[in-house]
Write a protein that holds these residues in place. Structure first.
Motif, mmCIF file in Angstrom:
data_model
loop_
_atom_site.group_PDB
_atom_site.id
_atom_site.type_symbol
_atom_site.label_atom_id
_atom_site.label_comp_id
_atom_site.label_asym_id
_atom_site.label_seq_id
_atom_site.Cartn_x
_atom_site.Cartn_y
_atom_site.Cartn_z
ATOM 1 N N VAL A 87 0.833 -1.212 0.000
ATOM 2 C CA VAL A 87 0.000 0.000 0.000
ATOM 3 C C VAL A 87 0.865 1.258 0.000
ATOM 4 O O VAL A 87 0.633 2.196 -0.768
ATOM 5 N N SER A 88 1.887 1.290 0.848
ATOM 6 C CA SER A 88 2.636 2.531 1.062
ATOM 7 C C SER A 88 3.597 2.856 -0.080
ATOM 8 O O SER A 88 3.810 4.032 -0.387
ATOM 9 N N ALA A 89 4.184 1.853 -0.724
ATOM 10 C CA ALA A 89 5.144 2.139 -1.802
ATOM 11 C C ALA A 89 4.469 2.841 -2.991
ATOM 12 O O ALA A 89 4.946 3.894 -3.435
ATOM 13 N N PRO A 90 3.361 2.326 -3.542
ATOM 14 C CA PRO A 90 2.689 3.074 -4.625
ATOM 15 C C PRO A 90 2.169 4.436 -4.175
ATOM 16 O O PRO A 90 2.217 5.404 -4.941
ATOM 17 N N ALA A 91 1.657 4.502 -2.930
ATOM 18 C CA ALA A 91 1.159 5.788 -2.435
ATOM 19 C C ALA A 91 2.283 6.810 -2.337
ATOM 20 O O ALA A 91 2.120 7.975 -2.717
ATOM 21 N N ALA A 92 3.445 6.382 -1.839
ATOM 22 C CA ALA A 92 4.589 7.288 -1.731
ATOM 23 C C ALA A 92 5.059 7.743 -3.115
ATOM 24 O O ALA A 92 5.394 8.914 -3.313
ATOM 25 N N TYR A 93 5.055 6.828 -4.072
ATOM 26 C CA TYR A 93 5.487 7.181 -5.430
ATOM 27 C C TYR A 93 4.525 8.185 -6.061
ATOM 28 O O TYR A 93 4.951 9.147 -6.713
ATOM 29 N N GLY A 94 3.246 7.977 -5.858
ATOM 30 C CA GLY A 94 2.259 8.911 -6.394
ATOM 31 C C GLY A 94 2.397 10.291 -5.784
ATOM 32 O O GLY A 94 2.340 11.308 -6.485
ATOM 33 N N LEU A 95 2.606 10.355 -4.476
ATOM 34 C CA LEU A 95 2.753 11.641 -3.806
ATOM 35 C C LEU A 95 4.071 12.328 -4.178
ATOM 36 O O LEU A 95 4.165 13.559 -4.156
ATOM 37 N N ALA A 96 5.079 11.536 -4.524
ATOM 38 C CA ALA A 96 6.388 12.109 -4.838
ATOM 39 C C ALA A 96 6.499 12.582 -6.281
ATOM 40 O O ALA A 96 7.187 13.569 -6.559
#
Length: 275
Positions: A87-96
């Motif tokens: 969950v967190s890896a794609p979310a972090a990539y999207g936010l970055a």
């Protein structure tokens, strides 16, 4: 000149001595726990500061009583790590990288969720878990425990992914890679340190969880070691050696992981600070 040279030397020695004293104070509870575990016949306050004779019967009893619970904690924690990173890896990539509006607000809101008391979340989850049939299930506990590490992982990995040169991502896109392939083949390998750091903290959060384990389980079908140790301790505990031995055994996996992954943790935490 001699005076000037001796002053920094004295300061270094003073700083070293202060650091050693602080370390001794912090490690004393761990030493007392191990000391008590090696003297199971003694009461908690009658333990010798240095054991004269090592007795491993407390560890034998703890393994017999808590061995299954340790395996349960291991399975739940590993599952929580997988769910957290998924969950967190794609979310972090999207936010970055996607330039979303309100990114700072989203990140701030993610941090705020860490301030919500666990008992509030656990009680709110219980009603939903009953309706979904997730009470007393491994997957339900994995799902709940993964939420403990997701906010931290998103913030950490976003900071790291912001430090990845944009030219690298643009080169992958020019070679025909789509957003998903770029993320999987380029971003994730370059974010290895952040992934390991996030996964380790997610494991530690899940391994030490007590609130979700107590609230979302009403039977002994899924009992992590935190619940096992909790139910070990009654109003009149006579076998503190076994209690402390179980505590030592429960601390071993986390300690081993921290030792093995310490260089990745240092790189993962500091990697996003320099862009």
């Amino acid at each position: 000149m001699a005076t000037c040279t001796s002053t920094p030397s004295r300061r270094r020695w003073g700083s070293t001595l202060a650091g050693v004293l602080i370390l001794c104070v912090m490690l004393f509870p761990l030493y007392w726990m191990l000391d008590t575990a090696l003297q199971p016949a003694s009461g908690l306050l009658q333990v010798d500061p240095v054991p004269s004779r090592l007795d491993l019967s407390g560890f034998s009893k703890a393994l017999g009583d808590q061995g299954g619970h340790l395996l349960t904690s291991l399975a739940v924690s590993l599952g929580a790590v997988v769910l957290c990173l998924a969950v967190s890896a794609p979310a972090a990539y999207g936010l970055a990288r996607f330039g979303l509006r309100g990114t700072r607000t989203i990140v701030f809101g993610t941090l705020i969720t860490q301030m919500v008391p666990g008992i509030v979340i656990a009680n709110a989850l219980y009603d939903s878990y009953v309706e979904l049939g997730l009470v007393n299930s491994y997957f339900g506990l994995m799902l709940a425990d993964s939420s403990l590490g997701i906010p931290f992982s998103i913030v950490l990995m976003r900071s790291f992914m912001l430090s990845i040169p944009g030219e690298v991502i643009e080169a992958a896109q020019m070679d025909g890679a789509g957003p998903v392939r770029t993320f999987v083949r380029v971003v994730l390998p370059m974010s290895r340190n952040a992934l390991i750091t996030s996964g380790l903290f997610a494991f530690l959060f899940s391994w030490s969880d007590f609130m979700f384990a107590l609230t979302l389980n009403t039977t002994d079908d899924v009992k992590p070691v935190t619940l096992g140790i909790y139910q070990y301790i009654g109003a009149h505990v006579g076998d503190w050696g076994s209690v402390m031995a179980a505590s030592v055994l429960s601390a071993v996996p986390a300690a081993v992981l921290l030792v093995l992954a310490q260089k990745y943790i240092a790189a993962g935490i500091t990697g996003g600070s320099v862009k």
